[in-house]
Design a protein around this motif. Sequence first.
Motif, short mmCIF file in Angstrom:
data_model
loop_
_atom_site.label_atom_id
_atom_site.label_comp_id
_atom_site.label_asym_id
_atom_site.label_seq_id
_atom_site.Cartn_x
_atom_site.Cartn_y
_atom_site.Cartn_z
N ASP A 178 25.30 10.27 -8.39
CA ASP A 178 26.07 9.16 -7.86
C ASP A 178 25.24 7.87 -7.82
OD1 ASP A 178 28.67 8.40 -6.53
OD2 ASP A 178 27.26 7.75 -4.98
N CYS A 179 23.95 8.00 -7.55
CA CYS A 179 23.06 6.84 -7.55
C CYS A 179 22.27 6.72 -8.86
CB CYS A 179 22.06 6.91 -6.40
SG CYS A 179 22.75 6.69 -4.76
N HIS A 180 21.83 7.87 -9.37
CA HIS A 180 20.87 7.87 -10.47
C HIS A 180 21.55 8.20 -11.80
CE1 HIS A 180 17.60 7.41 -7.62
NE2 HIS A 180 18.10 8.40 -6.91
N ASN A 181 22.19 7.19 -12.38
CA ASN A 181 22.89 7.37 -13.65
C ASN A 181 22.66 6.17 -14.56
OD1 ASN A 181 25.18 5.34 -13.18
ND2 ASN A 181 25.30 6.63 -11.35
N GLU A 182 23.16 6.26 -15.79
CA GLU A 182 22.86 5.22 -16.78
C GLU A 182 23.60 3.91 -16.53
OE1 GLU A 182 25.52 8.08 -19.24
OE2 GLU A 182 24.64 8.06 -17.24
N ASN A 183 24.53 3.91 -15.58
CA ASN A 183 25.29 2.69 -15.30
C ASN A 183 24.90 2.01 -14.00
OD1 ASN A 183 26.93 2.69 -17.65
ND2 ASN A 183 28.12 4.37 -16.79
N THR A 184 23.88 2.54 -13.30
CA THR A 184 23.38 1.89 -12.09
C THR A 184 22.21 1.01 -12.50
OG1 THR A 184 24.05 3.77 -10.74
CG2 THR A 184 22.48 2.23 -9.75
N GLY A 185 22.49 -0.20 -12.80
CA GLY A 185 21.46 -1.09 -13.36
C GLY A 185 20.60 -1.73 -12.30
N SER A 186 19.72 -0.97 -11.72
CA SER A 186 18.81 -1.54 -10.73
C SER A 186 17.63 -0.60 -10.56
CB SER A 186 19.52 -1.73 -9.38
OG SER A 186 19.88 -0.47 -8.84
N SER A 187 16.54 -1.13 -10.00
CA SER A 187 15.41 -0.31 -9.60
C SER A 187 14.73 -1.01 -8.45
CB SER A 187 14.41 -0.13 -10.75
OG SER A 187 13.27 0.57 -10.31
N GLY A 188 14.64 -0.30 -7.34
CA GLY A 188 14.03 -0.91 -6.17
C GLY A 188 12.55 -0.67 -6.05
N HIS A 189 11.92 -0.22 -7.14
CA HIS A 189 10.52 0.19 -7.06
C HIS A 189 9.66 -0.52 -8.09
CE1 HIS A 189 11.69 3.49 -4.41
NE2 HIS A 189 12.69 3.71 -5.23
N PRO A 190 8.74 -1.38 -7.64
CA PRO A 190 7.76 -1.93 -8.58
C PRO A 190 6.72 -0.87 -8.94
CG PRO A 190 7.22 -2.60 -6.36
CD PRO A 190 8.54 -1.87 -6.27
N VAL A 191 5.95 -1.10 -9.98
CA VAL A 191 4.87 -0.20 -10.36
C VAL A 191 3.59 -0.70 -9.71
CG1 VAL A 191 3.49 0.72 -12.25
CG2 VAL A 191 5.96 0.41 -12.53
N GLN A 192 2.94 0.15 -8.92
CA GLN A 192 1.71 -0.23 -8.26
C GLN A 192 0.64 0.83 -8.47
OE1 GLN A 192 3.23 -1.00 -4.17
NE2 GLN A 192 2.71 -3.12 -4.57
N TYR A 193 -0.58 0.41 -8.52
CA TYR A 193 -1.68 1.36 -8.63
C TYR A 193 -2.71 1.03 -7.54
CZ TYR A 193 -4.04 -2.46 -11.17
OH TYR A 193 -4.58 -3.66 -11.54
N LYS A 194 -3.56 2.02 -7.26
CA LYS A 194 -4.53 1.87 -6.16
C LYS A 194 -5.85 1.36 -6.70
CE LYS A 194 -4.80 4.76 -2.66
NZ LYS A 194 -5.10 5.95 -1.80
N SER A 195 -6.35 0.31 -6.06
CA SER A 195 -7.66 -0.24 -6.40
C SER A 195 -8.58 -0.05 -5.20
CB SER A 195 -7.54 -1.74 -6.74
OG SER A 195 -8.81 -2.30 -6.99
N VAL A 196 -9.75 0.50 -5.44
CA VAL A 196 -10.70 0.77 -4.36
C VAL A 196 -11.96 -0.05 -4.61
CG1 VAL A 196 -12.04 2.54 -3.17
CG2 VAL A 196 -9.80 3.11 -4.13
N ASP A 197 -12.38 -0.83 -3.60
CA ASP A 197 -13.57 -1.67 -3.78
C ASP A 197 -14.84 -0.87 -3.51
OD1 ASP A 197 -13.96 -1.52 -0.99
OD2 ASP A 197 -13.00 -3.45 -0.63
N ALA A 198 -15.98 -1.53 -3.63
CA ALA A 198 -17.28 -0.87 -3.50
C ALA A 198 -17.48 -0.26 -2.12
CB ALA A 198 -18.40 -1.85 -3.81
N ASP A 199 -16.77 -0.78 -1.12
CA ASP A 199 -16.91 -0.26 0.24
C ASP A 199 -15.90 0.84 0.55
OD1 ASP A 199 -18.98 -2.04 0.82
OD2 ASP A 199 -17.55 -3.65 1.29
N GLY A 200 -15.12 1.22 -0.45
CA GLY A 200 -14.14 2.28 -0.25
C GLY A 200 -12.82 1.81 0.30
N ASN A 201 -12.61 0.49 0.40
CA ASN A 201 -11.35 -0.04 0.91
C ASN A 201 -10.32 -0.05 -0.21
OD1 ASN A 201 -12.46 -0.68 3.53
ND2 ASN A 201 -13.50 -2.40 2.54
N ALA A 202 -9.15 0.48 0.07
CA ALA A 202 -8.11 0.60 -0.96
C ALA A 202 -7.03 -0.45 -0.78
CB ALA A 202 -7.49 1.99 -0.91
N THR A 203 -6.59 -1.01 -1.87
CA THR A 203 -5.44 -1.92 -1.87
C THR A 203 -4.51 -1.49 -3.01
OG1 THR A 203 -6.63 -3.48 -3.32
CG2 THR A 203 -6.72 -3.87 -0.94
N TRP A 204 -3.23 -1.82 -2.83
CA TRP A 204 -2.24 -1.51 -3.85
C TRP A 204 -1.95 -2.77 -4.65
CZ3 TRP A 204 -0.89 3.35 -4.96
CH2 TRP A 204 -1.17 4.32 -3.99
#
Length: 769
Positions: free
Chosen positions: A592-618
């Motif tokens: 009902d939501c996930h079909n070829e005629n529901t033209g939308s996506s509420g999710h960006p693509v994000q990846y995790k980046s971790v700095d030298a101190d171990g702090n993570a950001t998306w």
Amino acid sequence: MRKYNKTLLTAAFIAAFGLAGCGSDGSDGADGADGVNGVDGTDGSDGANATLSVTTVEDAAEFTLTIAPTDIVVVGTDDFSFTFTATGEGTGGATMPFSGLEKVQLYVTSQSENTTDTGAPNIWTSHIYANDFVSDNAMYCTLTGTVTTRAGVEVEACTLVEDTANPGTYTGTWEHDGNAPTVLTDGDANDLVRVMLRAYNVVDADGTSISDKLLSTPIDFIPATGELAVSEKDSVSNAACIKCHSSLDGYADTDMRIANIDAHHNYQKVENCVACHNPAMAADEDYADFGYNISFNAMIHTLHAGEHIADSLTGEAAELFGEIAFPSALNECTTCHDNGTQWNDNVYEEACVSCHVDVDLDTGENHNGIVPSSDAVCSGCHGAGSLSPVEAHKVGLRDNVAEGLVFDFTSAVATATADPLVSTLTVTANVTLNGAAMPDGTDLSAYMTSTSRGFLIGNLSEDGAVTRGLGMSVLTDAVSLSGGVLTVAADFDASRLVGPIYVTAEVQVCAENDMIVMCTTDDDGNIEQLGVANSAPVKYFNLTDADAAEVISRFDDPARITVTEAKCNSCHGSLTYVKGTHGVTEFTQCMDCHNENTGSSGHPVQYKSVDADGNATWVTADDITFSQRDLFAVSHRFHSGLWDATRGDPAIYRDESGELHGYPAVETNCTECHNDGESLFADDGGLTSGKRAIKVSTTEELYISPVAEACRSCHAHSDAAALAHFKSNGATVEGTPDTTADLPVESCATCHAEGKTYGIDTVHSSVAH
């Protein structure tokens, strides 16, 4: 992220070209001066035997180590000795003796009755630990009788000798003072003993080391009789692990091996793990600061509970386990424990507190103040009844109440209103609650975990494509509930209430003691019961012509859908758990939501980046976007880590180098989700589903090609070369959509259909090397 895209693309081509290896018959006569086959160099008399051996293999699955119970001394006062054979695959796939082994490692563990009041009724004892011989957790055998451990220390080893008259047959003896550390002098010969063997320094024809561990199939036997035995402790089968972690290719069904476990580069079988992860090793003071009990049962509980108990984890446990999100309900013990009821019958502290980490049995904290005198008394409360593991954990409850709330749709009718642009849709359904017709006047909201769910209804095209938008609430749109028949009605645009439609429902309700019950909440407002889905088999109606041939959704057509709920549930247990408060158990609800005629996506693509101190950001990958949420794309994206953290840290994600975290299976194993042997391409080169275009806008008629999008939604190819490749093969891609759904079928199948040189069944081989 571009580095990641190129890396995956390169990996696909490496996989495509790297699977062409075949067995080698070795380097017979490599010594040259010793005769044609180089075995004894005198008269070549043994050469005939040597020609029947191999010295290389191309893959770990082509190499086999075999040891029999009668060929090894493990208990008593007899001098240690053991004999084993090694075979490899030669030219033409023939099994041949493997010659030239120089180093092996022997693991020996006994299972004996626990005579104390602490721990499991039966416990594993590593022989080398019992003999205070700690050398990389096992005993080595080498040509010299000594070996340098991973710590750089030279220690005694058994002496390995190959039988020159029978290549591939090896013996090991102990040439040092005393007996070998794998022999328990005072061991009970009637105890079950487990033995496994590991080989080192095996290479392929090019001299490259075989990457996977070369392990024998563990054998369990009784030394007193030499008879094979079955461990009473093995409550988790390899098949249970493989449901989520995939299996190594190339091994027989009777020798199933786990493919994707990171630890120690994978020891492949549950039976192997206890050779090291046993109470003797766990008691070693070197592991006190790990933050978890390293004994196998306790460690596995803590590991799989990781995300749920992250706030309580410390040290290495927090680092290694804190992000692990168990894909099934954590209290569904039988997801893993599929081999007996030991997990329910044997209650002791070590197993329990490895999940219930906030319980302190020394003080009674979070245990109602109860301080048990020993593990022996635990069964007094937890041995049976409501506090036994199976009852307290509500094991199997969702399955037990799968038919607790049932909607059986009987009619759907459209009627005109005074407004010619508006019509009324009226739907009726027989409703049963706990096996009986729902009583008149029942307040269904009292049973629901979320009152926003209801009937899922939409239009169908003649080829089964779904267009959602006719859904109704079982509460606010309800007209009547009489005699177990629920009637709901709502007004819609008259142009929508024509032709074929589908009707199903998505209602989640509370369950307790194998019954649907009214929901209650705790002091924090959390629902106290388990949420379970309704049963609502999809029904099809034609609002224009009731006698017209039935049109069904592609999601409900076995010939057009390559995934089944059973495949999902083998890892997830229940789609209801995956979707939270949604009452979802079947794809016909997801559609009902996930079909070829529901033209939308509420999710960006994000990846995790971790700095030298171990702090993570998306970090958002702005150059990778998706504008649709068909079920295949959403599933590909989520399971391949192309998801977002705006709704909470995703369980599966990519880091900035493109490495995948959190997905338990082999990343390229399509059959982890898709049905075994299923063709993903139709005869015309399009997708098996029949889908030939995907809408990518909610306001305009804009479409892209589905085959390229299926690939992109997993690989996220976004560089210019990849997109150019898609386009050159007839694809309309994200960013440059077409205004018509009548798109040509891409020519992707020419190279990538199953059976082709670069077919997805080849480049996506599940071999985890």
